[in-house]
Each structure stands twice: as C-alpha cells, then as structure tokens.
Enzyme design. Structure first.
Site, PDB file in Angstrom:
ATOM      1  N   LYS A   1     -52.730 -18.329 -41.940  1.00 20.96           N
ATOM      2  CA  LYS A   1     -52.362 -18.446 -40.522  1.00 20.96           C
ATOM      3  C   LYS A   1     -52.799 -17.161 -39.839  1.00 20.96           C
ATOM      4  O   LYS A   1     -53.114 -16.178 -40.522  1.00 20.96           O
ATOM      5  CB  LYS A   1     -50.865 -18.683 -40.369  1.00 20.96           C
ATOM      6  CG  LYS A   1     -50.034 -17.498 -40.805  1.00 20.96           C
ATOM      7  CD  LYS A   1     -48.612 -17.655 -40.386  1.00 20.96           C
ATOM      8  CE  LYS A   1     -47.890 -16.339 -40.488  1.00 20.96           C
ATOM      9  NZ  LYS A   1     -46.523 -16.403 -40.047  1.00 20.96           N
TER      10      LYS A   1
ATOM     11  N   LEU B   1     -38.182 -14.087 -42.057  1.00 20.70           N
ATOM     12  CA  LEU B   1     -39.314 -13.510 -41.327  1.00 20.70           C
ATOM     13  C   LEU B   1     -40.613 -14.231 -41.646  1.00 20.70           C
ATOM     14  O   LEU B   1     -40.820 -14.727 -42.751  1.00 20.70           O
ATOM     15  CB  LEU B   1     -39.448 -12.011 -41.618  1.00 20.70           C
ATOM     16  CG  LEU B   1     -39.578 -11.536 -43.056  1.00 20.70           C
ATOM     17  CD1 LEU B   1     -41.014 -11.578 -43.543  1.00 20.70           C
ATOM     18  CD2 LEU B   1     -39.039 -10.122 -43.155  1.00 20.70           C
TER      19      LEU B   1
ATOM     20  N   CYS C   1     -44.535 -18.983 -48.713  1.00 15.21           N
ATOM     21  CA  CYS C   1     -43.156 -19.480 -48.742  1.00 15.21           C
ATOM     22  C   CYS C   1     -43.031 -21.001 -48.786  1.00 15.21           C
ATOM     23  O   CYS C   1     -42.390 -21.538 -49.695  1.00 15.21           O
ATOM     24  CB  CYS C   1     -42.400 -18.961 -47.531  1.00 15.21           C
ATOM     25  SG  CYS C   1     -42.011 -17.228 -47.672  1.00 15.21           S
TER      26      CYS C   1
ATOM     27  N   ARG D   1     -52.530 -16.833 -49.780  1.00 19.10           N
ATOM     28  CA  ARG D   1     -51.808 -17.651 -50.747  1.00 19.10           C
ATOM     29  C   ARG D   1     -51.689 -19.085 -50.246  1.00 19.10           C
ATOM     30  O   ARG D   1     -51.230 -19.318 -49.129  1.00 19.10           O
ATOM     31  CB  ARG D   1     -50.428 -17.045 -51.040  1.00 19.10           C
ATOM     32  CG  ARG D   1     -50.530 -15.868 -51.979  1.00 19.10           C
ATOM     33  CD  ARG D   1     -49.205 -15.217 -52.202  1.00 19.10           C
ATOM     34  NE  ARG D   1     -48.822 -14.374 -51.074  1.00 19.10           N
ATOM     35  CZ  ARG D   1     -47.716 -13.640 -51.040  1.00 19.10           C
ATOM     36  NH1 ARG D   1     -46.885 -13.660 -52.060  1.00 19.10           N
ATOM     37  NH2 ARG D   1     -47.437 -12.907 -49.994  1.00 19.10           N
TER      38      ARG D   1
ATOM     39  N   GLU E   1     -44.760 -14.000 -41.824  1.00 16.30           N
ATOM     40  CA  GLU E   1     -45.821 -13.012 -41.971  1.00 16.30           C
ATOM     41  C   GLU E   1     -46.567 -12.906 -40.651  1.00 16.30           C
ATOM     42  O   GLU E   1     -46.748 -13.888 -39.947  1.00 16.30           O
ATOM     43  CB  GLU E   1     -46.786 -13.448 -43.065  1.00 16.30           C
ATOM     44  CG  GLU E   1     -46.176 -13.309 -44.431  1.00 16.30           C
ATOM     45  CD  GLU E   1     -47.135 -13.723 -45.522  1.00 16.30           C
ATOM     46  OE1 GLU E   1     -48.351 -13.663 -45.307  1.00 16.30           O
ATOM     47  OE2 GLU E   1     -46.644 -14.126 -46.585  1.00 16.30           O
TER      48      GLU E   1
ATOM     49  N   THR F   1     -36.138 -14.939 -52.435  1.00 12.48           N
ATOM     50  CA  THR F   1     -35.705 -16.341 -52.396  1.00 12.48           C
ATOM     51  C   THR F   1     -35.463 -16.816 -53.823  1.00 12.48           C
ATOM     52  O   THR F   1     -36.397 -16.885 -54.618  1.00 12.48           O
ATOM     53  CB  THR F   1     -36.770 -17.201 -51.702  1.00 12.48           C
ATOM     54  OG1 THR F   1     -36.978 -16.660 -50.410  1.00 12.48           O
ATOM     55  CG2 THR F   1     -36.326 -18.647 -51.603  1.00 12.48           C
TER      56      THR F   1
ATOM     57  N   ALA G   1     -50.075 -30.283 -35.030  1.00 14.66           N
ATOM     58  CA  ALA G   1     -50.761 -31.025 -36.096  1.00 14.66           C
ATOM     59  C   ALA G   1     -52.058 -30.315 -36.457  1.00 14.66           C
ATOM     60  O   ALA G   1     -52.592 -29.543 -35.683  1.00 14.66           O
ATOM     61  CB  ALA G   1     -51.045 -32.438 -35.608  1.00 14.66           C
ATOM     62  N   GLY G   2     -52.560 -30.585 -37.649  1.00 15.17           N
ATOM     63  CA  GLY G   2     -53.823 -29.984 -38.054  1.00 15.17           C
ATOM     64  C   GLY G   2     -53.994 -29.967 -39.558  1.00 15.17           C
ATOM     65  O   GLY G   2     -53.551 -30.884 -40.252  1.00 15.17           O
TER      66      GLY G   2
HETATM   67  C1  UDX Z   1     -42.366 -19.179 -43.186  1.00 12.93           C
HETATM   68  C2  UDX Z   1     -41.087 -19.349 -42.343  1.00 12.93           C
HETATM   69  O1  UDX Z   1     -41.435 -19.568 -40.978  1.00 12.93           O
HETATM   70  C3  UDX Z   1     -40.210 -18.130 -42.484  1.00 12.93           C
HETATM   71  O2  UDX Z   1     -39.010 -18.334 -41.776  1.00 12.93           O
HETATM   72  C4  UDX Z   1     -39.910 -17.916 -43.964  1.00 12.93           C
HETATM   73  O3  UDX Z   1     -39.122 -16.790 -44.167  1.00 12.93           O
HETATM   74  C5  UDX Z   1     -41.205 -17.794 -44.753  1.00 12.93           C
HETATM   75  O4  UDX Z   1     -42.012 -18.939 -44.528  1.00 12.93           O
HETATM   76  P1  UDX Z   1     -44.678 -17.893 -42.952  1.00 12.93           P
HETATM   77  O5  UDX Z   1     -44.995 -18.358 -44.336  1.00 12.93           O
HETATM   78  O6  UDX Z   1     -44.997 -16.482 -42.609  1.00 12.93           O
HETATM   79  O7  UDX Z   1     -43.127 -18.097 -42.648  1.00 12.93           O
HETATM   80  O8  UDX Z   1     -45.495 -18.829 -41.965  1.00 12.93           O
HETATM   81  P2  UDX Z   1     -45.211 -19.738 -40.679  1.00 12.93           P
HETATM   82  O9  UDX Z   1     -45.548 -18.998 -39.442  1.00 12.93           O
HETATM   83  O10 UDX Z   1     -43.890 -20.351 -40.734  1.00 12.93           O
HETATM   84  O11 UDX Z   1     -46.345 -20.852 -40.879  1.00 12.93           O
HETATM   85  C6  UDX Z   1     -46.387 -21.612 -42.088  1.00 12.93           C
HETATM   86  C7  UDX Z   1     -47.579 -22.526 -42.136  1.00 12.93           C
HETATM   87  O12 UDX Z   1     -47.388 -23.647 -41.296  1.00 12.93           O
HETATM   88  C8  UDX Z   1     -48.911 -21.913 -41.717  1.00 12.93           C
HETATM   89  O13 UDX Z   1     -49.883 -22.354 -42.642  1.00 12.93           O
HETATM   90  C9  UDX Z   1     -49.166 -22.494 -40.340  1.00 12.93           C
HETATM   91  O14 UDX Z   1     -50.534 -22.590 -40.039  1.00 12.93           O
HETATM   92  C10 UDX Z   1     -48.523 -23.858 -40.483  1.00 12.93           C
HETATM   93  N1  UDX Z   1     -48.061 -24.437 -39.218  1.00 12.93           N
HETATM   94  C11 UDX Z   1     -47.062 -23.831 -38.509  1.00 12.93           C
HETATM   95  C12 UDX Z   1     -48.577 -25.643 -38.781  1.00 12.93           C
HETATM   96  O15 UDX Z   1     -49.464 -26.236 -39.415  1.00 12.93           O
HETATM   97  N2  UDX Z   1     -48.087 -26.208 -37.637  1.00 12.93           N
HETATM   98  C13 UDX Z   1     -47.101 -25.624 -36.922  1.00 12.93           C
HETATM   99  O16 UDX Z   1     -46.712 -26.213 -35.901  1.00 12.93           O
HETATM  100  C14 UDX Z   1     -46.579 -24.388 -37.354  1.00 12.93           C
END
Ligand code: UDX
Length: 481
Positions: free
Chosen positions: A366, A168, A306, A373, A170, A129, A298-299
């Site tokens: 997550k 993608l 990312c 990170r 993680e 990115t 929410a949370g």
């Molecule tokens: C994200 C993007 O989804 C992906 O497309 C991009 O390429 C990289 O960044 P990722 O970092 O793996 O992917 O995590 P993601 O599953 O998107 O979750 C991001 C964060 O949001 C997590 O901390 C998760 O707990 C939080 N989250 C997600 C929420 O708090 N509420 C939600 O409804 C969804």
C-alpha cells in the site's frame, strides 16, 4: 504528568512507533532488539523502516531514548515492558509465538535475579498480536523462567501481564499511535489499568506537544483517513476488559476490515456483470452511518503484514476448536481471486502475454510504506512472468527490495526509476499501489510512451476512466461498469 521508565522489546514497526510516541509524551524509553546491526544503526539515527515522522521523533528525543541488545541491562529499574516482537504466520496458519515466548522466558530469568525495588509490580504489556489465551501463557513462561533460577525460587520481582493491542497502520503509524480511535487494555488488575491510563494520559486527553514534522498541509503523507478527526468528548475511549477479550478485539478488528474490503470486491465483480460502477456504489452505501465509507475501495485486494496473517490465525484458532469459519474463508478466497483478476483482465484484452512488456506501477502492499509482505504486486509479477511477459516495476521506495524478493524465488523484475521509465515501450500497465505519483500520472504522456494496445489496468480505481480513454489508453478498472 507522571513519567515512566519503559522498555520496548522489538524495534520493528510496532515497537519503534509505540516507543517513539511514548518518548514524545515525555516517558524514558529503552528499546531492546536482538539484531545488533539494527541497534547500532538506530543508535546512530538510522531508522530501519520507512515510516513518516519516526526518525524525527527518535532523533529529537535522544536524551530519553536508548537502544540495546541486552534485555538484562534494560529491565532493572523499568516500570513497564512492552513486548512488540513479531508473531509470524506459523504452520497451519496459526501464529508463531516463539519470539514472544523467548522474551517471556528471558524476562523470567532476569526478574528472578532482580527483585528491582519497584513500588508496584512490573507491567508486561503485550503489543504483539497473539492468539487468545497468550496472556496467560506469557505469565506462565515468565514464572517458569523465574523458577528455573534456583537460588531465587519463590523470590523475584512481581509482575502483571497486560494486553494492549495496537491498531496502527503502516505508513501512518506515528499518527495512529498519537490519535487512536480507542485504546484497548486487557488485564485482571485494576491497578494495571490505572497505571496504563496514566501512561497514555496525554494521548487520552490529547494534551501532548504537536510533532513538528506533522504540521502543515499534507504532512501526514497524503494517506487516506489520516486526519485526526474531532476530539471525542471525555477523551479517547479507554476500553478495559479481560485479557482474552482484548486479544480477540485485535483479531476481530482486522478480520472485519479485511472482510469489508473483500465484500466490496465481491460487489465490484457483480457490478462488472450488471453494468454498475462500484465507486458510486461504495459512495452510496458508505454514507449509511452503519456501514461507513472507509475500507470500501475495490481493487487488487488486501495484503501486508497484518490482515493475511491475522485472518489466517483466527481461522486456524476456530478450526482447532471444531468451528468452520465460513465467512472468513470466503473473505480470503475473494481476496485471492482479486489478485488474479488484474492478470485476467490483461489476458482478456491482449490474449497471449508472451514477450509483452508490462509495467507494474506501485509495488509496496500500500502507499506510504516499503513493506512488501504479501503484496499483490509480487503475486501479479510472478503470474505475468510465468506467462512469459517482461515485467518492469516502479515504486517510490520499494523497487529494489521487490527486485530482490522476486529474484530469490527465481523471478526477474526490471526496476524503473520513475513511472514514465516503466511505461516507455510497455504494452500494458497495472496500477497496483495508489501512490500519489501514480494517482497523478500524466496520462497523455503515458499514452505517448506506451506501445499498442496501451492497456491500463487500474487495480486501485484511482484514475478517471473517461480521461484515460480520451488520452488514448485502453482503460480497465475494477467493477466500473
Ligand atoms: C492494518 C489495520 O488497518 C491496522 O489497524 C492493524 O493494526 C494492522 O493492519 P496495515 O496493514 O498497515 O494496517 O494496512 P491498511 O492501511 O489497513 O491496508 C491493508 C490493505 O488493504 C492494503 O493492502 C490496502 O491496499 C488494502 N485496502 C485498504 C483496500 O484494498 N481497500 C480499502 O478500501 C482499504
């Protein structure tokens, strides 16, 4: 199907997932990583990241996958080179491009000495990115590297830079690579689009062999949103545009998703004040096709490698050009407040947290990953320790790593082997990451193991409040009335 010789520079989450999936499609893949230990481990089948299916694929296709630390060894004969090195957050929030720049310069030097005999120009495909405009910058650096090799002035292999952002997640990286919602390509060259379309044809047409370890119920790790979904008529959308727009698509997608989560978190805080339940509100608004139900949980907020870094880079890019990105600033501010709310809820209920034992259930940013990170758990642990609480953490994969990360900043964390060991004797617990083990917690047992006031803050709204209360826990969710 045409098989390509592909080099992937950077054997991290993105590089390994991309390369492994390309090998699964039938292409020959050479990974280049400067970390000799990582390369040695990978050659012996040791996968350095926790990512479902990745190890299975890499071990299955040993005959078409190789690993090296030497870019010079890998480049001759390859038809496309993916740049998948990390672009960490640099000074002032902007993206640090030094890893990408180093690869571009090295590549230039190698190409100058190796005209290569390719029938078409080498495609330098950027997966990292990078800020808008970096595609041109990479071209410039490759040329600079080439012209630095005196005897090859004016010669050298031809190349084209292509932007191919990844989306993608993680924990479902292999799945997301094989079943993308769309493939985005940025380039000035029509021929490059055609070559990339050929490379990805089995994904676009969903004609690749199934990944054996993916078959069967729940094999995708039980993550939200990992079902492949219906196959789009005409194949997976293939979006072709200019370099700058492709680079911007990546930032805009992540900024939108992060803002969507912050939006529901803001609504959740208002729900608490007016006595509404945000889980019902999410359901009710998510069914509007224009809104969509995903990313409305929410949370304790978003973290990871990312969202924080990309939103910050986009804000920095806007500011550098004299634009105040007020909405993005607010998305970040709401997110920071959410992390603090978990601790505030404990204080409100318990008062002084000095010497109270607090269990953190889930530490990775997550479920489905060991990545810490910008994980909310680290922030919450630090806050709790600064208030004198004793903190014990449980995570199916990230426990030891969390202990080390926190120890390096002088914060001690006791690590438990399972959720119940963490809960034993705890006055309070916070669900930080919604791992399956945490979602399916035996609440009656938890209540027996905990000490008064047996407070449970559900930072992911995954438990049934009525049931938790019926079992004798003092339950507090986020925005649940
Ligand atoms: C994200 C993007 O989804 C992906 O497309 C991009 O390429 C990289 O960044 P990722 O970092 O793996 O992917 O995590 P993601 O599953 O998107 O979750 C991001 C964060 O949001 C997590 O901390 C998760 O707990 C939080 N989250 C997600 C929420 O708090 N509420 C939600 O409804 C969804």
């Amino acid at each position: 199907m045409q098989r390509f010789d592909v080099v992937v520079v950077g054997a991290g989450y993105v590089g390994l997932s991309t390369g492994a999936c390309l090998a699964h499609l039938g292409h020959r893949v050479t990974f280049v990583d400067r970390d000799a230990g990582r390369v040695e481990g990978l050659s012996a089948g040791v996968i350095p990241v926790h990512e479902p299916h990745l190890g299975d694929i890499i071990r299955t296709y040993r005959d078409r996958i190789s690993f090296t630390t030497s870019l010079a060894e890998a480049v001759p004969g390859c038809e496309m080179l993916f740049v998948a090195v990390d672009t960490p957050q640099g000074e002032g929030g902007s993206a640090d491009l030094s890893n990408v720049a180093a690869v571009a310069r090295d590549l230039g030097r190698i190409l100058a000495a190796d005209p290569g005999g390719r029938s078409s120009p080498l495609l330098v495909v950027n997966k990292s990115t990078v800020p808008v405009g970096s595609g041109d910058y990479v071209s410039m650096l490759v040329r600079e590297g080439m012209s630095g090799v005196a005897e090859a002035e004016g010669n050298g292999a031809d190349f084209r830079v292509v932007s191919n952002p990844e989306f993608l997640r993680e924990g479902s990286a292999v799945h997301d690579t094989l079943f993308p919602d769309r493939i985005v390509l940025g380039s000035e060259s029509e021929a490059a689009f055609e070559t990339m379309r050929e490379l990805y044809r089995p994904i676009i047409e969903r004609s690749f062999e199934p990944v054996p370890s993916m078959s069967g119920v729940g094999s995708l790790g039980g993550l939200y949103g990992t079902s492949p979904g219906p196959f789009p008529e005409g194949g997976v959308p293939f979006v072709t545009t200019d370099l700058q727009s492709a680079e911007m698509i990546k930032y805009a997608a992540n900024a939108f998703l992060a803002t969507k989560i912050s939006f529901i978190n803001e609504i959740s805080n208002i729900c608490e004040l007016v006595g509404a339940d945000v889980t019902s509100v999410s359901e009710g608004i998510g069914l509007d096709g224009r809104i969509g139900s995903r990313f409305l949980d929410a949370g304790a907020g978003w973290g990871g490698s990312c969202f924080p870094k990309d939103v910050s880079a986009l804000r920095a890019a806007a500011r550098e050009r004299g634009y105040e990105p007020g909405l993005l600033d607010a998305a970040v501010a709401v997110n920071e407040r959410q992390r603090g709310l978990a601790v505030a809820k404990l204080q409100q209920e318990i008062g002084n947290l000095e010497d109270r034992r607090v269990a953190l259930l889930g530490l990775a940013f997550k479920p489905g990953t060991d990545d810490l990170r910008d994980a909310p758990s680290l922030y919450i642990a630090r806050e709790l320790r600064s208030l004198g609480a004793r903190v014990v953490g449980y995570d199916p994969v990230a426990g030891e790593k969390a202990r080390e990360v926190l120890a390096s900043s002088g914060v001690d964390l006791e690590v438990a082997e399972d959720p119940h060991e963490a809960l034993r004797g705890a006055h309070a617990a916070v669900i930080v990451t919604d791992w399956e083990e945490v979602r399916s917690l035996d609440l009656a047992r938890a209540a027996r193991e905990m000490e008064e006031p047996k407070m449970l803050v559900d930072g992911r709204n995954v438990l049934d409040p009525a049931e938790a209360r019926a079992q004798g826990l003092r339950y507090e969710g986020f925005g649940r009335g």
